[in-house]
Scaffold this active site. Structure first.
Site, PDB file in Angstrom:
ATOM      1  CE1 TYR A  86      41.415  43.532  67.874  1.00  0.00           C
ATOM      2  CE2 TYR A  86      43.532  43.563  69.155  1.00  0.00           C
ATOM      3  CZ  TYR A  86      42.201  43.216  69.014  1.00  0.00           C
ATOM      4  OH  TYR A  86      41.799  42.173  69.633  1.00  0.00           O
ATOM      5  CG  HIS A  87      47.808  46.499  63.021  1.00  0.00           C
ATOM      6  ND1 HIS A  87      48.566  45.367  63.162  1.00  0.00           N
ATOM      7  CD2 HIS A  87      47.814  46.937  64.206  1.00  0.00           C
ATOM      8  CE1 HIS A  87      48.901  45.157  64.441  1.00  0.00           C
ATOM      9  NE2 HIS A  87      48.844  46.279  65.320  1.00  0.00           N
ATOM     10  N   PRO A  88      43.937  48.149  60.529  1.00  0.00           N
ATOM     11  CG  PRO A  88      41.707  49.121  61.000  1.00  0.00           C
ATOM     12  CD  PRO A  88      42.954  48.266  61.721  1.00  0.00           C
ATOM     13  CG  HIS A 136      48.940  43.051  60.118  1.00  0.00           C
ATOM     14  ND1 HIS A 136      49.377  44.325  60.796  1.00  0.00           N
ATOM     15  CD2 HIS A 136      49.631  43.390  58.742  1.00  0.00           C
ATOM     16  CE1 HIS A 136      50.288  44.756  59.928  1.00  0.00           C
ATOM     17  NE2 HIS A 136      50.506  44.250  58.722  1.00  0.00           N
TER      18      HIS A 136
END
Length: 530
Positions: A468-470, A295
Site C-alpha cells: 500500500y505504498h504507491p 513496495h
C-alpha cells in the site's frame, strides 16, 4: 460557486492543505472528497483496519491488471490496491505506522535536480506536523497536530524484537532518528487509543472556519481549463454536475491513482493514452501516469497456539469480549493496536549503504490482505523491498470519470527485486525461528517444507502483492517525463499543482504517509507566499 483554492481529495495531503490555507481568513478554500464523512467506528478503532482493508467499506478497493511477475506457474494474478474513500483518505484506513524513510532518499530527490528537497530541507516540515511522544528533539517536533505515539506492545511483539536481536540485528529505538537500520518498535499515528488520521489531526480543527467549505460525495470529473490555465473543477454532487471556479489555483491531492486519472480525464497527459478513449488533448504531458512505484511485499503467515493473538476461536472470543469492554472503558488493550506494532529495516547484503528491506511484525495471521481467513489464531510478518527496480503505470480504462483507473504496478518484473525479496524472506524466517518466538507455537502455513531458491521464488510469485505504498505517477523533476516542477506546479500550465505522494520521483525507504504530510506542508508554504 467560486473560491480562491479548490483542493481535490481530502486525504493526508488535502487535509493538511485545507488547514494551512484556511488559516488565512482572507482566503476561501473548497475541499472535495468523493467518499463519505469519517463516521465509521471501524476507522477510529485502530484494530478496525483488519476489517476495512479487505472490503469496500470506505475503500476504493482497486484491482490491478494481470501481473505477469506475480503469476508463478498459475499465470498472472490481479493485484489488490486498497485506498481510502473517505475524509482522511488512506490515513483513515492505513496501518498507522509513522515512518519517514531513509534520510538519503530525500538527498536522492535533490540530486535528481529538485532544489530544496534534501533531507536537511525537509526535516523541518516533518517536525512541523508532528506532536511526538518524546517531545521536541533534533529529529522530532512537539507542537504539531499529528500525534505520534508508541505502539501497543503485545507479548508476541516484544518476542519479535528479542528474536531480531538474537538473530544478530541491532536494536533501534527510533527508526526516524539518526539511523534507520535495526529492529524495534514502531511509532504510530494513534492518540489515546484512537486512530489519529489526517481528518482528525488537520481537518476537524479547521472545519469551524467560515472560509473553508468541505464537500463529501463530490467526485471530480475534470479540471476546467481556459487555454493553459486551470480555472476550476467540474464535479458530480448529489447526482448533478456542478462547476466551481478557482480564482487562484486548483490543487490535486487525489493520490497516486486519483491525481493522474483526473489529469488524463481533463485532457492533460500522453496523447497515446487519451486519444483511444476519445479524450481531446488539451496539454500533452507524457509523464502523467508513468513512473508508478510501489513496495512489493510478501507475508509470512503462521498459525499459533496462543489465543491472545488475533483470530477466531471459542477461547479467543471470550478474551476478545473482555478486550472490547476494556477498550470502551479505557481505550486500551488489543483493540487499541494497529496490529503491526514492531518491525525492522535490514540489509540483505552487508556491503549495502542502507537497508533494502522492511519488516512489519503483525499480531494476527494476515493472508491475502485479510481476505482469506483461518480458524484459530496466528502471527505474520511482512517483508518488502524498499527500492524496487520494477516500474509501472496508471492509465485509463474509459473516459467515464466513474470508471476505475487502469493500474499496472508491474510488481516483480525485475529479477533484482525477486532476489532481494528472496533474501529478505530467508532473513525473516531466521528471525522467527529464534527461541523468543517459541512460546507462541508457530506453524508456517505456506513454506514449512520449502527450502530451495526455486521453491521459494515460486511461492513469492504466488503470494507477493503491494503493501500500500504507491507513489510517483506525477513525478517531480525537470526531465521529459516530469509532471511537476520542484514547487509542485504542473509543467506548462498555470494555476494547477499536484501536492500528494504521486509527485515523489522515487520511493522512500519505508511507509509513505509521513512523507505525504511533509509534501503538503511544503506545498502549503509555497502557496502562502505566492
Amino acid at each position: 460557486m467560486e473560491f480562491d483554492y479548490i483542493i481535490v481529495g481530502a486525504g493526508s495531503a488535502g487535509c493538511v492543505l485545507a488547514n494551512r490555507l484556511s488559516a488565512d481568513p482572507g482566503i476561501r478554500v473548497c475541499l472535495l472528497e468523493a467518499g463519505p464523512p469519517d463516521t465509521s467506528p471501524l476507522i477510529h478503532t485502530p484494530v478496525g483496519v483488519a476489517a476495512i482493508l479487505p472490503t469496500r467499506h470506505v475503500n476504493w478497493a482497486f484491482h490491478t491488471v494481470a501481473q505477469p511477475g506475480l503469476g508463478g506457474r498459475l499465470g498472472g494474478r490481479l493485484g489488490y490496491q486498497p485506498r481510502g474513500k473517505v475524509l482522511g483518505g488512506s490515513s483513515s484506513i492505513n496501518g498507522m505506522v509513522y515512518i519517514r524513510g531513509h534520510r538519503s532518499d530525500f538527498d536522492d530527490w535533490q540530486a535528481l535536480g529538485n532544489d530544496g528537497w534534501s533531507y536537511e530541507d525537509v526535516l523541518p516540515y516533518f517536525r512541523k506536523s508532528e506532536r511526538h511522544h518524546k517531545g521536541s528533539t533534533d529529529f522530532h517536533g512537539a507542537d504539531g497536530e499529528l500525534h505520534v505515539s508508541p505502539a501497543h506492545r503485545h507479548p508476541a511483539t516484544e518476542a519479535f524484537v528479542a528474536a531480531g536481536r538474537m538473530a544478530r540485528h541491532r536494536y533501534n529505538p527510533d527508526f526516524n532518528g539518526e539511523d534507520q537500520e535495526g529492529v524495534g518498535y514502531y511509532d504510530v499515528t494513534i492518540r489515546d487509543g484512537r486512530r489519529w488520521s489526517a481528518a482528525s489531526a488537520f481537518l476537524n480543527p479547521a472545519r469551524r472556519r467560515s472560509n473553508l467549505t468541505v464537500l463529501t460525495g463530490a467526485r471530480a470529473r475534470r479540471i476546467l481549463l481556459e487555454g493553459k490555465r486551470a480555472v476550476g473543477v467540474e464535479l458530480t454532487l448529489n447526482g448533478s454536475r456542478v462547476s466551481i471556479k478557482a480564482r487562484k489555483e486548483v490543487l490535486l491531492a487525489a493520490g497516486t491513482f486519483g491525481s493522474p486519472h483526473l489529469l488524463m480525464l481533463s485532457g492533460i497527459g500522453p496523447s497515446a493514452e487519451l486519444q483511444p478513449q476519445g479524450i481531446a488533448v488539451q496539454h500533452e504531458l507524457p509523464g502523467v501516469g508513468q513512473n508508478l512505484r510501489d513496495h512489493p511485499d510478501v507475508v509470512l503467515c503462521y498459525r499459533s497456539t496462543d489465543t491472545s493473538l488475533l483470530g477466531v476461536s471459542l477461547g479467543g472470543s471470550l478474551k476478545m469480549g473482555k478486550a472490547v469492554v476494556d477498550y470502551v472503558r479505557h481505550r486500551r488493550g488489543p483493540l487499541s493496536s494497529n496490529c503491526a506494532e514492531a518491525g525492522a529495516f535490514l540489509k540483505t547484503r552487508p556491503e549495502l549503504e542502507r537497508p533494502d528491506i522492511q519488516l512489519h511484525s503483525v499480531i494476527g495471521a494476515v493472508d491475502d490482505h485479510n481476505r482469506k481467513l483461518h480458524w484459530g489464531h496466528g502471527f505474520s510478518c511482512h517483508v518488502c523491498v524498499l527500492r524496487p527496480k520494477s516500474v509501472g503505470s496508471v492509465g485509463l480504462n474509459s473516459a467515464d470519470p466513474a470508471a476505475d483507473p487502469r493500474i499496472d504496478p508491474n510488481l516483480l518484473a525485475h529479477d533484482d527485486d525477486v532476489q532481494t525479496l528472496l533474501r529478505g524472506y530467508r532473513i525473516t524466517r531466521e528471525i522467527l525461528a529464534q527461541s523468543p518466538m517459541g512460546r507462541f507455537g508457530l506453524k508456517d502455513l505456506y513454506s514449512q517444507d520449502l527450502h530451495s531458491d526455486e521453491q521459494l521464488i515460486e511461492l513469492l510469485r504466488r503470494r507477493t502483492d503491494t503493501i500500500y505504498h504507491p507513489v510517483g505517477t506525477c513525478k517531480m523533476g525537470h526531465d521529459e517525463t516530469a509532471v511537476v516542477d520542484d514547487r509542485l506546479r504542473v509543467h506548462g500550465l498555470e494555476g494547477l499543482r499536484v501536492i500528494d505522494a504521486s509527485i515523489m520521483p522515487t520511493l522512500v525507504g519505508g511507509n509513505t504517509n509521513a512523507a505525504t504530510y511533509m509534501i503538503a506542508e511544503r506545498g502549503a508554504e509555497w502557496l502562502a507566499s505566492a
